[in-house]
Design an enzyme around this catalytic site. Structure first.
Site, PDB file in Angstrom:
ATOM      1  N   HIS A 157       0.818  -1.220   0.000  1.00 14.71           N
ATOM      2  CA  HIS A 157       0.000   0.000   0.000  1.00 14.71           C
ATOM      3  C   HIS A 157       0.845   1.260   0.000  1.00 14.71           C
ATOM      4  CE1 HIS A 157      -3.400  -2.621   1.887  1.00 14.71           C
ATOM      5  NE2 HIS A 157      -3.320  -2.751   0.577  1.00 14.71           N
ATOM      6  N   CYS A 165       4.347  14.888  -6.783  1.00 16.38           N
ATOM      7  CA  CYS A 165       3.357  15.813  -7.329  1.00 16.38           C
ATOM      8  C   CYS A 165       2.642  15.136  -8.490  1.00 16.38           C
ATOM      9  CB  CYS A 165       4.011  17.124  -7.777  1.00 16.38           C
ATOM     10  SG  CYS A 165       4.920  16.993  -9.336  1.00 16.38           S
ATOM     11  N   GLY A 300      -8.125 -11.718  17.411  1.00 14.20           N
ATOM     12  CA  GLY A 300      -9.452 -11.309  16.989  1.00 14.20           C
ATOM     13  C   GLY A 300      -9.815 -11.819  15.614  1.00 14.20           C
TER      14      GLY A 300
END
Length: 364
Positions: A157, A165, A300
């Site tokens: 990512h 720019c 989790g």
């Protein structure tokens, strides 16, 4: 255009995990056996950087920590109109204040344990979803680290540490921070005060902070023109960090290499990721299609829960990875000076347990 923050299917969040290893000793044994066979491709997520003080996106229940989070989308950030300019003022002011904690974060014990395993050749490729650069920083801590090992880290990512720019000129993020400081002296003074007092605003993993409580307007923040464009007789203040934004496609070369990294490994290890983003989840699917063993270390729920062929270990990475590295490496963990240094390095400084952003606050 409707783009939402990626999440874990509700059915998985509601289900109780099965086949989950929770014992520390059992986790160390299973991970040692898995990594010890060598040629492992590793996929990491935000959970790896939590012990460095960088918050994860999701809590232990798998849900997004901040339900009010409203990220700027790719098409908003690069919009050349006045509307886009307003989005960039908002983004760059918040990121200007939020970048220093990410820049100054140090690798934790897990980063160094993984670096030791890379150095010894057990982990051959790393694909990371993180944009903090801490895998690189851990490896660079070892003076003998080769450029080849660093090149085997793929930032899926992107990275916060470079800016470009819209015309393709690239600068180091620290240089761009200096440009922002020069253009906004009042905010430079405020940022210096934050660093002096240690009262840094709450920072998200992407370097964004919430500043609405300051009662300020984004309208006065100046995003400077690119000086390289000015030398070419163009005025251009459309800048973007080299991070993949929501609504932006991963470059074809990065996507192709991520698949190759999966194919080159004999097995896939996942650490600290819920796999909520499809760019990561599809790599797991690819590994399973190739009949490669897959092991997942994460606390989790994750998007891969219940998938046949995925072995889940439900413990904190910082609780096991140093011991796993020592066990896998063997005598070298005590005799090789580089490995010894790596395995005694790393901070352990997670965010405070009461630092929970699931309660409503001013939306970003």
């Amino acid at each position: 255009m409707r783009i939402s923050v990626p999440g874990i299917p509700q059915a998985i969040l509601n289900a109780k995990p099965t086949f989950s290893v929770k014992s520390i000793s059992e986790a160390i044994n299973r991970l040692t056996e898995f990594i010890g066979q060598g040629n492992v491709t590793l996929l990491t997520g935000a959970g790896v950087s939590v012990d460095s003080g960088i918050r994860a996106y999701r809590g232990d229940d798998g849900r997004y920590m901040n339900p009010n989070y409203k990220p700027i989308l790719y098409h908003e950030l690069v919009d050349p109109t006045e509307k886009g300019h307003a989005f960039r003022q908002r983004y760059w002011l918040r990121s200007y204040l939020g970048y220093p904690p990410v820049r100054d974060a140090q690798p934790n014990t897990t980063h160094f344990a993984l670096a030791a395993l890379q150095h010894c050749g057990h982990i051959t490729h790393i694909v990371t979803q993180n944009v903090d650069g801490l895998h690189h920083k851990a490896l660079q801590h070892a003076a003998a680290c080769s450029s080849r090992i660093l090149e085997n880290i793929l930032e899926l990512h992107g990275t916060l540490h470079r800016v470009h720019c819209s015309r393709g000129h690239v600068v180091a993020r620290n240089t761009f921070q200096d440009w922002l400081s020069a253009a906004n002296p009042q905010w430079h003074e405020y940022a210096d005060e934050l660093e002096r007092t240690g009262t840094q605003p709450r920072t998200n993993p992407d370097g964004d902070v919430a500043i609405e409580h300051l009662g300020v307007s984004y309208n006065d923040f100046i995003v400077p023109d690119c000086p390289h464009c000015m030398l070419e007789n163009h005025r251009n203040s459309v800048h973007k960090p080299e991070v993949i934004f929501f609504g932006e496609s991963i470059p074809k070369s990065v996507k192709e290499r991520s698949f190759l990294d999966i194919e080159h490994g004999d097995r896939l290890l996942l650490i600290g990721t819920t796999l909520a983003t499809y760019s990561a989840f599809r790599l797991v699917k690819h590994a399973l299609e190739l009949k490669k063993p897959v092991m997942l270390l994460n606390v989790g729920p994750t998007r891969a829960d219940g998938l046949p062929g995925v072995e889940k270990i439900d413990v904190q990475t910082g609780a096991v990875m140093r011991d796993v590295a020592k066990s896998v490496i063997g005598t070298g963990a005590h005799e090789d000076p580089i490995i010894v240094e790596m395995l005694r390095s790393g901070i352990l400084n997670p965010p405070l347990p009461d630092d929970d952003d699931r309660f409503p606050r001013a939306a970003g």
